[in-house]
Scaffold this motif. Structure first.
Motif, short mmCIF file in Angstrom:
data_model
loop_
_atom_site.label_atom_id
_atom_site.label_comp_id
_atom_site.label_asym_id
_atom_site.label_seq_id
_atom_site.Cartn_x
_atom_site.Cartn_y
_atom_site.Cartn_z
N ALA A 73 0.53 -1.01 0.00
CA ALA A 73 0.08 0.22 0.34
C ALA A 73 0.88 1.34 0.10
O ALA A 73 0.74 1.87 -0.70
CB ALA A 73 -0.85 -0.23 1.24
N ILE A 74 2.17 1.66 1.35
CA ILE A 74 3.45 2.49 0.88
C ILE A 74 3.50 2.81 -0.65
O ILE A 74 3.42 3.77 -1.14
CB ILE A 74 4.14 2.49 1.57
N PHE A 241 10.36 9.02 -2.82
CA PHE A 241 10.17 8.10 -1.55
C PHE A 241 9.18 7.39 -1.19
O PHE A 241 9.94 6.50 -0.03
CB PHE A 241 9.96 9.90 -1.32
N THR A 242 8.37 6.89 -1.26
CA THR A 242 7.71 6.01 -0.76
C THR A 242 8.39 4.49 -0.82
O THR A 242 8.00 3.94 -0.17
CB THR A 242 6.16 5.96 -1.57
N ALA A 243 8.84 4.04 -1.90
CA ALA A 243 9.51 3.21 -2.46
C ALA A 243 10.37 2.87 -1.40
O ALA A 243 10.35 1.91 -0.76
CB ALA A 243 10.06 3.07 -3.80
N SER A 244 11.21 3.85 -0.97
CA SER A 244 12.25 4.21 0.02
C SER A 244 11.22 3.73 1.60
O SER A 244 11.97 2.90 2.47
CB SER A 244 13.16 5.65 0.06
N ILE A 245 10.44 4.51 1.43
CA ILE A 245 10.16 4.05 2.88
C ILE A 245 9.41 3.18 3.19
O ILE A 245 9.63 1.38 4.26
CB ILE A 245 8.39 4.48 3.26
N ALA A 246 8.92 1.89 2.44
CA ALA A 246 8.70 0.59 2.39
C ALA A 246 9.59 -0.07 2.11
O ALA A 246 9.70 -1.05 3.32
CB ALA A 246 7.81 0.17 0.83
N GLY A 247 11.33 0.27 1.81
CA GLY A 247 12.16 -0.78 2.06
C GLY A 247 12.50 -0.36 3.56
O GLY A 247 12.58 -1.54 3.53
N LEU A 248 12.49 0.12 3.80
CA LEU A 248 13.11 0.39 5.27
C LEU A 248 12.80 -0.87 6.52
O LEU A 248 12.55 -1.23 6.93
CB LEU A 248 13.11 1.67 5.65
N VAL A 249 10.93 -0.49 5.91
CA VAL A 249 9.77 -1.09 6.57
C VAL A 249 10.08 -2.48 6.67
O VAL A 249 10.13 -3.63 7.26
CB VAL A 249 8.56 -1.17 6.34
N LEU A 250 9.86 -3.14 5.05
CA LEU A 250 10.09 -4.29 4.68
C LEU A 250 11.60 -4.62 5.50
O LEU A 250 12.12 -6.20 5.86
CB LEU A 250 10.60 -4.96 3.41
N THR A 251 13.31 -3.91 6.04
CA THR A 251 13.70 -3.92 6.33
C THR A 251 13.57 -4.63 7.66
O THR A 251 14.57 -5.15 8.31
CB THR A 251 15.09 -2.90 5.93
#
Length: 336
Positions: A73-74, A241-251
């Motif tokens: 969703a992010i 930006f939203t892809a990077s936020i999602a990447g941090l959440v997944l990490t």
């Protein structure tokens, strides 16, 4: 002599005639919303899943669905902005992987955590800006540009890590992927915050109006004096930006930077946007519809898994639903 005061008791009270007149008008107004048919679809999928499985409506399962859809969703928020403007971004899954591995690697190497997170987010935005530059200023097809940057971002993630996961992250970092605040899991809170900001941006700011206008008729928007190239750059930066936020959440959820993370996530994000009623040609859609589409996709995946449906058959079912969503979106767009 004082005359008696007459009160109109019929105008303020709802009558059967008034209700019968207003209800079709209300339904007609609702049908014009891009999120109307996705909402009906969500109700249908929700009812089918609840009637065909035993534990679908349990609180644990519903929370699990919300947590599972949060990352997709992010990403879909940024994808919505790009598609509304008439573009597409296939690089988001690879940008996720690059952001996660870069942030994890910097933390492990001794970089202050806050700075490592900012550098990771900056890398995602940089890829978004690069996509926007080639699309807007070099006038290259979005699908070709983002296909190329998808490979570049993935390659950089693999080179940086040597193809191996990056572990050894500080224990507190798992909060963003596994923690909770006030009884609500952190990934869900981050998802809701991103959607709230996107809603305000698209519905209540000039930037949002320009994004819709560019997707609806780019040349007409340009003739009104709007800097179309600038706003195209902005939408791709938002997607990065939203892809990077999602990447941090997944990490944070995995507690490691995975260079192979995010494979095919761009397809799920596009599916959520299209299932949410946003026109693939741009200019029509809503961020609320995207949230509905992401939830619908999550409910569909969860329900099919609980029913024991083969993963191969699941792909076929989801593909048919996406095609149907595109058909409905195009049909309603022509009538609008």
């Amino acid at each position: 002599m004082q005359l008696p005061v007459k009160f109109n008791t019929t105008s303020s009270l709802p009558t059967a005639a008034n209700v019968n007149y207003r209800l079709p008008k209300l339904l007609a107004t609702m049908k014009k919303s891009p999120a109307f048919f996705p909402f009906i679809g969500l109700i249908f999928v929700f009812l089918v899943a609840s009637l065909t499985t035993d534990n679908f409506l349990s609180s644990d399962n519903l929370v699990n669905i919300a947590r599972q859809i949060s990352i997709n969703a992010i990403i879909a928020v940024g994808m919505t902005c790009v598609i509304l403007s008439g573009g597409i971004d296939l690089s988001v899954g690879s940008v996720m992987a690059l952001t996660g591995t870069l942030t994890a690697g910097l933390m492990v190497s001794g970089t202050p955590p806050g700075l490592a997170i900012l550098i990771g987010i900056a890398a995602g935005i940089a890829f978004g800006v690069a996509n926007g530059f080639f699309v807007a200023y070099a006038v290259m097809p979005p699908i070709i540009v983002t296909l190329a940057t998808m490979g570049i971002a993935r390659g950089l993630a693999l080179i940086y890590t040597g193809g191996y996961p990056v572990g050894g992250l500080p224990g507190w970092f798992d909060f963003f992927g596994r923690g909770s605040f006030l009884g609500i899991q952190a990934p869900i809170l981050i998802m809701l915050l991103v959607f709230a900001v996107a809603y305000v941006l698209l519905e209540h700011t000039p930037i949002g109006r320009y994004i819709y206008s560019i997707g609806g008729n780019e040349e007409a928007t340009r003739l009104t004096g709007v800097r179309v190239t600038r706003y195209k750059l902005v939408v791709y930066a938002i997607s990065g930006f939203t892809a990077s936020i999602a990447g941090l959440v997944l990490t944070s959820r995995l507690m490691s930077g995975q260079p192979n993370a995010g494979v095919s996530f761009e397809l799920d994000a596009i599916a959520a946007v299209v299932m949410g009623g946003t026109s693939i040609n741009g200019g029509r859609g809503s961020i609320i519809g995207t949230l509905i589409g992401a939830v619908m996709l999550g409910v569909l995946n969860n329900g099919l898994n609980m029913m024991g449906v083969s993963p191969y058959l699941q792909n076929i079912i989801k593909g048919i639903i996406i095609l149907l969503a595109i058909y409905i979106s195009r049909s309603t767009g022509k009538r609008a």
